[in-house]
Design an enzyme around this catalytic site. Structure first.
Site, short mmCIF file in Angstrom:
data_model
loop_
_atom_site.label_atom_id
_atom_site.label_comp_id
_atom_site.label_asym_id
_atom_site.label_seq_id
_atom_site.Cartn_x
_atom_site.Cartn_y
_atom_site.Cartn_z
N GLU A 35 0.82 -1.10 -0.10
CA GLU A 35 -0.08 -0.01 0.05
C GLU A 35 0.89 1.35 0.12
O GLU A 35 0.50 2.00 -0.51
CB GLU A 35 -0.79 -0.04 1.10
N TYR A 118 -6.72 6.38 4.74
CA TYR A 118 -6.89 5.26 3.69
C TYR A 118 -6.03 4.01 3.69
O TYR A 118 -6.53 2.83 3.85
CB TYR A 118 -6.47 5.94 2.19
N ASP A 136 -9.08 6.01 -1.62
CA ASP A 136 -8.12 6.64 -2.37
C ASP A 136 -8.48 7.30 -3.37
O ASP A 136 -9.84 7.48 -3.60
CB ASP A 136 -7.01 5.66 -2.65
#
Length: 362
Positions: A35, A118, A136
């Site tokens: 991520e 997020y 996102d």
């Protein structure tokens, strides 16, 4: 919008999701690294870097034990180097504050360096099966069209509106898959240039129904690019070259570079380089040959960097004084691969290797 949207989205995801390496075993550490890497980076590059990272640092302990210099080198080329520094800091905190176990509560996850709402939601849902939104840029774009939102998509209230719309759609049994499906759908179908006629979710889309898809999302005005002309020099001395390490509060903190700087009004790149060397390292040099011109971008800047092979005009032993750097040293060309450089300087090194500039240094 109701749960039929969720059903249709997951059906599409099951049939079309990409085979990404961290999805086969969505444990917290690997999901976290993926991520962070995926921020501002194309997925094809993320996969290659993620594999290399996991081979070098397979767990939190190996990462926390690594030096910042080593971590930056492994990260080299991904840009936004504060991400790599925050990953290392977070690994240390997990070892000291959480007994080496990645926290599973969103507030604890978000308290780690470099992790926002997020990323915390993504990790919690994918790795821990928590019902949490992960909104996102892809998800914001998708829902700006689904809900036909006519306000700027980056506004705080729009993000809040999207999070509130997403939350009741998340299924308790597959929260991680749902969040990944939204991200995947935004990357592959509802992209910046969507193919609405082939979209399997168009029946749920208000913008499609209203004919406003091309106007969504509403984006802020693009910032005008600032063009900068720079000069940098590879100073040769006793078959070695001079490099210096950038300060912690500078652009690209902790990375290495060849001395140089901006070309001021009225200067030629050669003149600027001579001045910069005197200001930065107190050495009198002369640019002997032009190696190449490197163009690159970062944030709002567009840089043209003139690169020269330089020799010293000083007699005797060279003793640079590093006024604009943490430290510096003369190193062999062969050892440059072990230092982390900004993208522009790495491209200069690659050019010199490709064209055999280092073969006959004197």
């Amino acid at each position: 919008m109701d749960r039929t949207f969720t059903e249709h989205l997951l059906q599409w995801y099951d049939a079309n999701r990409r085979d990404l390496p961290w999805r086969s075993n969505p444990e917290p550490y690997g999901v976290w690294i993926s991520e962070i890497m995926a921020q501002q980076t194309q997925m094809e590059r993320v996969v290659a870097y993620w594999r290399r990272w996991m081979e070098r640092y397979p767990d939190l302990g190996s990462l926390a034990a690594a030096s910042e210099e080593e971590v930056l080198k492994v990260w080299e080329g991904l840009g936004y180097y504060s991400r790599a520094k925050n990953i290392r800091k977070a690994a240390e905190l997990i070892l000291t504050d959480h007994a080496g176990v990645f926290p599973d509560e969103i507030k604890q996850i978000q308290a780690l360096p470099g992790i926002g709402a997020y990323t915390a939601g993504a990790i919690a849902s994918i790795a821990f099966n928590k019902v949490a939104p992960a909104v996102d840029a892809n998800v914001l774009r998708v829902f700006a069209r689904l809900l036909d939102i006519a306000e700027p998509v980056k506004a705080a209230k729009v993000k809040q509106e999207v999070e509130q719309a997403v939350l009741p759609l998340i299924p308790e049994k597959r929260p991680g898959d749902f969040n990944q499906a939204l991200m995947e759908f935004g990357a592959m179908i509802c992209s910046k240039r969507p193919d609405c006629d082939q979209c399997p979710m168009s029946q749920h889309c208000a913008a499609f129904a209203n004919g406003t898809t091309g106007e969504r999302p509403v984006l802020p005005r693009k910032r005008k690019a600032i063009h900068i002309e720079m000069a940098t020099g590879v100073l040769v001395y006793n078959d070695k070259v001079l490099i210096q390490k950038r300060k912690p509060d500078d652009v690209w903190p902790g990375l290495w570079e060849f001395p140089g700087g901006c070309v001021e009004k009225g200067e030629t790149p050669r003149e600027a380089l001579v001045r910069e060397y005197m200001e930065e390292v107190e050495l009198e040099i002369y640019p002997a040959e032009k190696i190449t011109v490197v163009s690159y971008s970062y944030t709002k800047y567009r840089v043209t960097m003139h690169c020269y092979l330089c020799h010293s005009a000083n007699n005797g032993q060279l003793k640079p004084v590093f006024n604009e750097a943490v430290t510096g040293q003369f190193v062999s060309p062969e050892s440059l691969s072990s230092y982390a450089f900004p993208a522009g300087h790495r491209r200069l090194i690659e050019c010199m290797l490709d064209e055999a500039w280092f073969d006959n240094l004197k």
